[in-house]
Design a protein around this motif. Structure first.
Motif, short mmCIF file in Angstrom:
data_model
loop_
_atom_site.label_atom_id
_atom_site.label_comp_id
_atom_site.label_asym_id
_atom_site.label_seq_id
_atom_site.Cartn_x
_atom_site.Cartn_y
_atom_site.Cartn_z
N ARG A 1 1.00 -1.22 0.03
CA ARG A 1 0.07 -0.02 0.00
C ARG A 1 0.83 1.05 0.00
O ARG A 1 0.56 2.27 -0.56
N ILE A 2 2.01 1.24 0.78
CA ILE A 2 2.97 2.22 0.74
C ILE A 2 3.48 2.28 -0.91
O ILE A 2 3.43 3.46 -1.51
N ARG B 1 -0.75 -3.45 -5.16
CA ARG B 1 0.26 -2.68 -6.12
C ARG B 1 -0.78 -2.22 -7.29
O ARG B 1 -0.32 -1.29 -8.05
N CYS B 2 -2.01 -2.57 -7.33
CA CYS B 2 -2.89 -2.28 -8.55
C CYS B 2 -3.77 -1.16 -8.00
O CYS B 2 -4.13 -0.12 -8.77
N SER B 3 -4.28 -1.05 -6.64
CA SER B 3 -5.27 0.08 -6.38
C SER B 3 -5.25 0.15 -4.68
O SER B 3 -4.90 -0.89 -4.12
N SER C 1 -9.37 -0.48 -16.45
CA SER C 1 -8.53 -0.91 -17.16
C SER C 1 -8.22 -2.30 -17.01
O SER C 1 -7.84 -3.40 -17.71
N ILE C 2 -8.22 -2.75 -15.78
CA ILE C 2 -7.92 -4.35 -15.37
C ILE C 2 -9.17 -4.80 -15.49
O ILE C 2 -9.17 -6.24 -15.72
N ILE D 1 -6.06 -10.45 -8.08
CA ILE D 1 -5.95 -9.77 -9.31
C ILE D 1 -5.06 -8.93 -9.22
O ILE D 1 -4.50 -8.04 -8.26
N THR D 2 -4.01 -8.97 -10.16
CA THR D 2 -2.69 -7.85 -10.26
C THR D 2 -2.56 -7.64 -11.45
O THR D 2 -3.08 -7.88 -12.32
#
Length: 384
Positions: A156-157, A359-361, A369-370, A382-383
């Motif tokens: 998240r960071i 890393r996605c959201s 887009s994903i 989901i990545t």
């Protein structure tokens, strides 16, 4: 030139343990009602006497005495009346317009992009109630990815860093680093450091992660007397989350933060699988109000967006790894559907879901887009 020789002899009396406890130290202990720590002195070996003396001399006796007296005085006292916080000091995200929330989000990202925010993690506890002796942050709550609490927070960071970089630099080559200060305890420090090293700091740079230890205080009996772990060692325990202030001071990390240009510190506990580390909206709100400190809370109902506590072992009635995992999966499933995705599942959806990589959201943003038009079979990660 003649050869120079240094002769070193051993004085058998040098450093020998005294036959009796030092009088001055004994008098100080009597002043605080703790002279019983020397009760078995005559039965100790010289080495054990040294260990006991060093242990006692390492204690801040007057400070510990103040803590004990304050604790004992509080027993039996009526609880002070709790007054509601003035309405002028409270804001609810739900009651704010989208424009206000967007403004706070941008203010927070701007401060982060300027290197003004540090994150402070309180992580001195072991996962004892979870059936593990490892640091609690090492715990895997059973998500499809198998990620630990430490990894979820680190990613998240990373996500916030990317958001801040993109928002302020519009895709330029510049990058943002959020310094992460992690408070451990003597019981978790070594294992925590090794866990981060073995996982290559989860994608963060090693020099942006700083470990420091909280202090310990003696365990006491109901009448305020030190409990002995062994005849030559006082039993001690970490001094709790409140020990963060003295630990920051003694570790000189306040000076470290100042030297890095840090103005704001986001402090949180390790055992929340949904914690919004370095939350730009909350930071922006805090800056907008111009106050010295602020606290973010979630209601005991409708708290599933930011609160998935991991406190008790599976089989307990609440706050277990299983319940936290379901809260994460259900929240992320809602994100996917809102972004135009579809879910299939072999078991009832209330007992499963999907995991969106941090890393996605960060909070459900940028998933179209994903996810749009795609079907995901739960449970899955989901990545990118």
């Amino acid at each position: 030139m003649g050869e120079s020789t240094v002769a070193m002899g051993i004085d058998n009396d040098a450093g020998a343990a005294p036959n009796a406890p030092p009088q001055q130290l004994m008098e100080r202990l009597k002043d605080y009602g703790q002279e019983h720590v020397f009760a078995l002195w005559d039965e100790l070996s010289p080495q054990e006497r040294h260990l006991l003396l060093n242990d006692i001399q390492s204690l801040d006796l007057s400070r510990i005495d103040r803590i004990i007296r304050c604790s004992l005085r509080s027993h039996g006292l009526s609880v002070a009346a709790i007054e509601p916080v003035p309405e002028s000091c409270v804001s609810s995200v739900e009651e704010r317009t989208m424009e206000e929330r967007e403004r706070w989000w941008k203010m927070g990202l701007k401060a982060i992009s300027e290197g003004k925010l540090a994150v402070l993690l309180l992580s001195g506890g072991q996962g004892t109630r979870l059936g593990s002796s490892d640091p609690k942050g090492c715990f895997n709550i059973g998500l499809p990815s198998g990620k630990s609490l430490f990894q979820l927070q680190a990613e998240r960071i990373l996500c916030v860093q990317r958001l801040a970089t993109h928002a302020m630099n519009e895709g330029s080559a510049g990058s943002v680093a959020i310094n992460w200060y992690i408070m451990t305890s003597p019981f978790t420090d070594d294992a925590t450091r090794k866990f981060f090293e073995s996982h290559k700091y989860f994608g963060l740079e090693a020099d942006q992660v700083t470990f420091f230890q909280q202090g310990t205080i003696p365990c006491i009996s109901k009448d305020g007397r030190y409990i002995m772990d062994t005849p030559y060692k006082v039993a001690k325990a970490p001094d709790g989350n409140g020990g963060v202030y003295s630990a920051l001071k003694s570790s000189r990390l306040l000076e470290d933060m100042a030297s890095r240009g840090i103005k704001y510190v986001d402090c949180y506990g390790v055992d929340n699988a949904l914690v919004r580390v370095a939350d730009p909206t909350f930071l922006g709100y805090f800056i907008d109000k111009g106050v010295a400190a602020a606290a973010k809370v979630v209601r005991k109902v409708l708290r599933e967006e930011e609160f998935a506590p991991v406190k008790n072992a599976n089989g307990s009635n609440y706050d277990t790894p299983d319940s936290a995992r379901l809260l994460v999966l259900r929240l992320h499933a809602r994100w996917v559907v809102a972004a135009g995705g579809f879910l299939t599942h072999s078991v009832p959806l209330y007992s499963t879901g999907v995991e969106v990589s941090p890393r996605c959201s960060y909070a459900g943003e940028n998933l179209e887009s994903i996810c749009r038009g795609r079907t995901f079979h739960a449970p899955c990660e989901i990545t990118f």
